[in-house]
Scaffold this active site. Structure first.
Site, PDB file in Angstrom:
ATOM      1  N   CYS A  68      48.289  23.492 112.209  1.00 12.04           N
ATOM      2  CA  CYS A  68      46.974  23.029 111.760  1.00 12.04           C
ATOM      3  C   CYS A  68      45.917  23.179 112.859  1.00 12.04           C
ATOM      4  O   CYS A  68      45.503  24.284 113.168  1.00 12.04           O
ATOM      5  CB  CYS A  68      47.063  21.589 111.254  1.00 12.04           C
ATOM      6  SG  CYS A  68      45.629  21.104 110.256  1.00 12.04           S
ATOM      7  N   HIS A  83      50.866  22.392 106.704  1.00 10.41           N
ATOM      8  CA  HIS A  83      51.769  21.428 107.335  1.00 10.41           C
ATOM      9  C   HIS A  83      53.196  21.614 106.828  1.00 10.41           C
ATOM     10  O   HIS A  83      53.564  21.066 105.789  1.00 10.41           O
ATOM     11  CB  HIS A  83      51.295  20.000 107.059  1.00 10.41           C
ATOM     12  CG  HIS A  83      50.150  19.582 107.916  1.00 10.41           C
ATOM     13  ND1 HIS A  83      50.318  18.964 109.137  1.00 10.41           N
ATOM     14  CD2 HIS A  83      48.807  19.725 107.747  1.00 10.41           C
ATOM     15  CE1 HIS A  83      49.131  18.724 109.681  1.00 10.41           C
ATOM     16  NE2 HIS A  83      48.200  19.183 108.860  1.00 10.41           N
ATOM     17  N   GLU A  99      55.827  20.305 107.928  1.00  7.32           N
ATOM     18  CA  GLU A  99      56.559  19.031 107.983  1.00  7.32           C
ATOM     19  C   GLU A  99      56.233  18.129 106.808  1.00  7.32           C
ATOM     20  O   GLU A  99      56.870  17.086 106.608  1.00  7.32           O
ATOM     21  CB  GLU A  99      56.251  18.309 109.293  1.00  7.32           C
ATOM     22  CG  GLU A  99      54.988  17.483 109.314  1.00  7.32           C
ATOM     23  CD  GLU A  99      53.686  18.263 109.283  1.00  7.32           C
ATOM     24  OE1 GLU A  99      52.624  17.653 109.088  1.00  7.32           O
ATOM     25  OE2 GLU A  99      53.719  19.498 109.456  1.00  7.32           O
TER      26      GLU A  99
END
EC number: 6.3.5.5
Length: 368
Positions: free
Chosen positions: A257, A342, A344
């Site tokens: 990001c 993202h 994750e």
């Protein structure tokens, strides 16, 4: 409780206040996430922003704290159509009303969030002021107009760690030969689940403040430099940019990001501010190398200029399927790679978790 939302263009929206009584100022941004309000509110990337959900009911499963991405709420305020007053979930310990009140953050409900979202898409992201305990629209607009633009603030200093600290990798998780590898993570407001994903793969981590100089980083003898997510304008993160410049070509460099934007800037590319950003868990991304589409979780207001990548050694690996903006880059010759989305998640789809973090393990010499 009375509440009012004022935008810098003169728009005034009145509603019902909840959470803490007070005033919140920042950019009004919207997310299309259906769930994940705990994760979003505690994501340090929302520092300096008032968060609005397009989904009409928020807070229905309460707040447990298990999914927090940091210790506190970082969004300045919350705007929703309806905030659930009687949540139900066996792990819930409080309502979203109580959560905001405990954290000293104001919220407003009874708002036509779809109308505000359409306005943001048409006119772009604007400064806003959310005031609870009052319905003075003129005052709210005045406060919004006098609040400095997000690009004028050093938001990173508010969310970075204050001093270096070490987190050992999960015991027996490292699959590579020899001892676990060591990554220095430049903390620009890192989400907890990024740390978790690196940790559970057995990688030793040293988190360092955003202002850490390359010489200090070198003292930790890293095998990998990792640049985290964070709030604001990436061009403000000059120390992180210099760190990437110093280590590019000597050890692998990766980022997510905000970190993706910083890596691109360090390699000579440019960034620019999007009209209204990408925020939500339903953003389609195309892998240009594998010719595959996946759904990603995103939260960013800036992007890398694709045309500026020429001559940097970086190439576009991932592209947003909606607006064709850059979603990830890799270097042609060096172990340098980053993604705008993202992997994750937390919250959102986990389509790319193993692809990204598996590559981190691979460049460190580990086995997938």
């Amino acid at each position: 409780m009375k509440a009012v939302l004022g935008l810098e263009d003169g728009t005034v929206i009145r509603g019902t206040g909840f959470g803490a009584e007070g005033t919140a100022c920042g950019e009004l941004v919207f997310t299309t996430q259906f769930t994940g309000y705990e994760e979003a509110l505690t994501d340090p990337s929302y520092k300096g922003q008032i968060l609005m959900f397009t989904y009409p009911l928020i807070g229905n499963y309460g707040v447990s704290g298990e999914r927090f991405q940091s210790d506190n709420i970082h969004a300045e305020g919350l705007v929703v159509r309806e905030a659930c007053k009687k949540p139900y979930h066996y792990k819930s310990t409080r309502s979203i009303h109580q959560f905001l009140e405990d954290e000293g953050k104001p919220g407003i409900e009874g708002v036509d969030t779809r109308m505000l979202t359409i306005g943001a898409r048409e006119r772009g992201t604007m400064r806003a002021a959310l005031i609870t305990g009052s319905d003075d629209g003129e005052e709210a607009v005045k406060v919004a107009r006098n609040f400095p633009q997000i690009t004028d603030e050093e938001l990173i200093a508010r969310v970075t760690c204050k001093e270096p600290h070490f987190i050992p990798g999960a015991e027996c998780a490292w699959k590579g030969s020899g001892k676990p590898k060591h990554a220095v993570v430049v903390d620009l407001g890192i989400k907890r689940n990024i740390i978790n994903n690196l940790h559970k793969r057995g990688i030793d981590l040293t988190l360092v403040p955003a202002t850490t100089k390359p010489k200090e980083i070198a003292g930790f003898e890293p095998d990998l430099l990792f640049i985290s997510n964070g709030p604001g304008d990436p061009e403000k993160a000059t120390d992180a940019i210099n760190a990437v410049k110093a280590f590019a070509g000597t050890i692998p460099v990766a980022g997510i990001c905000f970190g993706h934007q910083i890596i691109s800037l360090a390699m000579g590319a440019r960034t620019y501010k999007l009209k209204f950003g990408h925020r939500g868990g339903n953003q389609p991304v195309k892998d240009l190398i594998e010719n595959k589409i996946f759904i990603s979780s995103q939260n960013h207001g800036y992007a890398v200029d694709a045309d500026s990548l020429e001559g940097t050694g970086l190439y576009v690996k991932y592209l947003n399927a909606n607006d064709k903006t850059v979603e990830g880059v890799s270097h042609k010759d060096l172990d340098i790679f980053s993604v705008q989305f993202h992997p994750e998640a937390q919250a959102g789809p986990m389509d790319t978790e193993e692809t990204f973090f598996g590559k981190v393990v691979k460049v460190l010499g580990g086995d997938l």
